[in-house]
Design a protein around this motif. Structure first.
Motif, mmCIF file in Angstrom:
data_model
loop_
_atom_site.group_PDB
_atom_site.id
_atom_site.type_symbol
_atom_site.label_atom_id
_atom_site.label_comp_id
_atom_site.label_asym_id
_atom_site.label_seq_id
_atom_site.Cartn_x
_atom_site.Cartn_y
_atom_site.Cartn_z
ATOM 1 N N SER A 101 -0.269 -4.404 -13.458
ATOM 2 C CA SER A 101 -1.413 -5.288 -13.216
ATOM 3 C C SER A 101 -2.544 -4.476 -12.601
ATOM 4 C CB SER A 101 -1.013 -6.448 -12.298
ATOM 5 O OG SER A 101 -0.655 -5.963 -11.029
ATOM 6 N N ILE A 102 -3.706 -5.061 -12.667
ATOM 7 C CA ILE A 102 -4.881 -4.451 -12.052
ATOM 8 C C ILE A 102 -5.514 -5.514 -11.153
ATOM 9 C CG2 ILE A 102 -7.161 -3.454 -12.465
ATOM 10 C CD1 ILE A 102 -6.079 -2.511 -15.187
ATOM 11 N N ARG A 103 -5.862 -5.126 -9.946
ATOM 12 C CA ARG A 103 -6.422 -6.048 -8.973
ATOM 13 C C ARG A 103 -7.914 -5.763 -8.842
ATOM 14 N NH1 ARG A 103 -4.125 -6.949 -2.946
ATOM 15 N NH2 ARG A 103 -5.930 -8.029 -2.111
ATOM 16 N N TYR A 104 -8.725 -6.787 -8.912
ATOM 17 C CA TYR A 104 -10.161 -6.645 -8.775
ATOM 18 C C TYR A 104 -10.615 -7.283 -7.467
ATOM 19 C CZ TYR A 104 -10.543 -5.187 -13.613
ATOM 20 O OH TYR A 104 -10.416 -4.493 -14.774
ATOM 21 N N THR A 105 -11.586 -6.656 -6.833
ATOM 22 C CA THR A 105 -12.166 -7.185 -5.603
ATOM 23 C C THR A 105 -13.683 -7.085 -5.698
ATOM 24 O OG1 THR A 105 -10.258 -6.446 -4.327
ATOM 25 C CG2 THR A 105 -12.283 -6.889 -3.086
ATOM 26 N N ARG A 106 -14.349 -8.085 -5.197
ATOM 27 C CA ARG A 106 -15.803 -8.064 -5.134
ATOM 28 C C ARG A 106 -16.212 -8.195 -3.681
ATOM 29 N NH1 ARG A 106 -20.139 -11.857 -8.309
ATOM 30 N NH2 ARG A 106 -21.960 -10.953 -7.318
ATOM 31 N N VAL A 107 -17.041 -7.305 -3.226
ATOM 32 C CA VAL A 107 -17.566 -7.377 -1.864
ATOM 33 C C VAL A 107 -18.637 -8.447 -1.838
ATOM 34 C CG1 VAL A 107 -18.746 -6.121 -0.027
ATOM 35 C CG2 VAL A 107 -17.101 -4.937 -1.478
ATOM 36 N N MET B 25 0.861 -1.144 0.000
ATOM 37 C CA MET B 25 0.000 0.000 0.000
ATOM 38 C C MET B 25 0.912 1.213 0.000
ATOM 39 S SD MET B 25 -2.578 0.877 3.050
ATOM 40 C CE MET B 25 -1.575 -0.078 4.111
ATOM 41 N N THR B 26 0.650 2.109 -0.896
ATOM 42 C CA THR B 26 1.491 3.273 -0.987
ATOM 43 C C THR B 26 0.610 4.499 -1.121
ATOM 44 O OG1 THR B 26 3.152 1.963 -2.082
ATOM 45 C CG2 THR B 26 3.366 4.326 -2.284
ATOM 46 N N GLY B 27 0.920 5.554 -0.382
ATOM 47 C CA GLY B 27 0.133 6.770 -0.472
ATOM 48 C C GLY B 27 0.998 7.973 -0.717
ATOM 49 N N ASN B 28 0.453 8.927 -1.386
ATOM 50 C CA ASN B 28 1.103 10.209 -1.580
ATOM 51 C C ASN B 28 0.030 11.137 -2.099
ATOM 52 O OD1 ASN B 28 2.743 12.332 -1.962
ATOM 53 N ND2 ASN B 28 3.926 11.466 -3.636
ATOM 54 N N ARG B 29 -0.883 11.521 -1.247
ATOM 55 C CA ARG B 29 -2.026 12.279 -1.689
ATOM 56 C C ARG B 29 -2.290 13.423 -0.733
ATOM 57 N NH1 ARG B 29 -8.173 10.174 -2.071
ATOM 58 N NH2 ARG B 29 -8.953 12.042 -2.976
ATOM 59 N N TYR C 30 10.671 -3.624 -3.853
ATOM 60 C CA TYR C 30 9.259 -3.314 -3.663
ATOM 61 C C TYR C 30 9.133 -2.182 -2.649
ATOM 62 C CZ TYR C 30 4.323 -3.815 -2.519
ATOM 63 O OH TYR C 30 2.982 -3.565 -2.325
ATOM 64 N N VAL C 31 8.456 -1.125 -3.046
ATOM 65 C CA VAL C 31 8.165 -0.026 -2.135
ATOM 66 C C VAL C 31 6.879 -0.379 -1.402
ATOM 67 C CG1 VAL C 31 7.431 2.391 -1.962
ATOM 68 C CG2 VAL C 31 9.361 1.780 -3.412
ATOM 69 N N GLY C 32 7.002 -0.595 -0.108
ATOM 70 C CA GLY C 32 5.839 -0.940 0.694
ATOM 71 C C GLY C 32 5.040 0.281 1.108
ATOM 72 N N LEU D 141 5.581 -1.167 -6.926
ATOM 73 C CA LEU D 141 4.795 -0.613 -5.826
ATOM 74 C C LEU D 141 3.329 -0.745 -6.167
ATOM 75 C CD1 LEU D 141 3.674 2.375 -6.896
ATOM 76 C CD2 LEU D 141 6.071 2.926 -6.593
ATOM 77 N N GLU D 142 2.495 -0.491 -5.199
ATOM 78 C CA GLU D 142 1.055 -0.502 -5.398
ATOM 79 C C GLU D 142 0.488 0.771 -4.792
ATOM 80 O OE1 GLU D 142 -0.856 -4.122 -3.979
ATOM 81 O OE2 GLU D 142 1.048 -5.171 -4.273
ATOM 82 N N THR D 143 -0.615 1.219 -5.346
ATOM 83 C CA THR D 143 -1.336 2.341 -4.758
ATOM 84 C C THR D 143 -2.822 2.088 -4.967
ATOM 85 O OG1 THR D 143 -1.429 4.741 -4.534
ATOM 86 C CG2 THR D 143 -1.327 3.876 -6.781
ATOM 87 N N ALA D 144 -3.630 2.732 -4.174
ATOM 88 C CA ALA D 144 -5.071 2.527 -4.245
ATOM 89 C C ALA D 144 -5.629 3.070 -5.564
ATOM 90 C CB ALA D 144 -5.750 3.221 -3.070
ATOM 91 N N ALA D 145 -6.641 2.388 -6.080
ATOM 92 C CA ALA D 145 -7.270 2.790 -7.341
ATOM 93 C C ALA D 145 -7.848 4.197 -7.259
ATOM 94 C CB ALA D 145 -8.351 1.783 -7.733
#
Length: 171
Positions: free
Chosen positions: A164-170, A1-5, A105-107, A142-146
């Motif tokens: 890559s793109i990660r999909y999630t279904r609630v 998870m990476t943030g910069n917002r 990998y940047v965590g 690295l990864e960041t939120a969509a």
């Protein structure tokens, strides 16, 4: 998870011309300031995720990364303003890609709101890239939120490409 917002605040760190930044490996005395930045990493987390759990996970990962007794497979760098205040952090480590190749990998990447748009994130990413090169690694992932479009633009501007793109279904 990476943030910069976030938007730049009007705090004392806003003006890059007056902000003197040092990038260095994190020290044990940096732990409280680094852990305080963990909340920045929950920005952009999907609405169905628990933001407190995201912050807790980031805090735990950073805390573990800062543990001096751990096996050193990575590094945590901090950005220090005016030689005393931690205004950013990046953690980088080695991991195996699913293809079998070792990569960096940047965590986590977090910048204090008052230091956003002052070049802190860019300098921290350069430190992570330099670390990876010294390890002989050819890729930094690295990864960041969509929903974190600010971070996505930042990484794209640094030359990172979507892999890559990660999909999630609630359920």
């Amino acid at each position: 998870m990476t943030g910069n917002r976030g938007r730049p605040s009007r705090g004392r760190f806003c003006d890059p011309a007056v902000m003197e930044i040092l990038i260095r490996p994190a020290r044990d005395e940096d732990r409280p300031a680094v852990l305080a930045l963990a909340a920045r990493l929950a920005e952009g987390v999907a609405s169905w995720r628990d933001p407190e759990a995201a912050v807790d996970a980031a805090r735990q990962w950073l805390d573990t990364s800062l543990d001096p007794a751990r096996e050193r497979r990575g590094e945590v760098f901090v950005a220090v303003a005016d030689e005393q205040q931690v205004v950013g952090v990046v953690s980088v480590n080695e991991q195996r890609h699913f293809t079998g190749a070792m990569e960096a990998y940047v965590g986590d990447l977090a910048v204090a709101p008052a230091a956003v748009r002052a070049g802190v994130g860019r300098r921290l990413m350069t430190a992570a890239e330099d670390w990876a090169r010294r390890q002989g690694l050819r890729h930094l992932t690295l990864e960041t939120a969509a929903a974190n479009t600010t971070a996505q633009r930042f990484y794209t501007a640094l030359g990172y490409g979507e892999e890559s793109i990660r999909y999630t279904r609630v359920l």
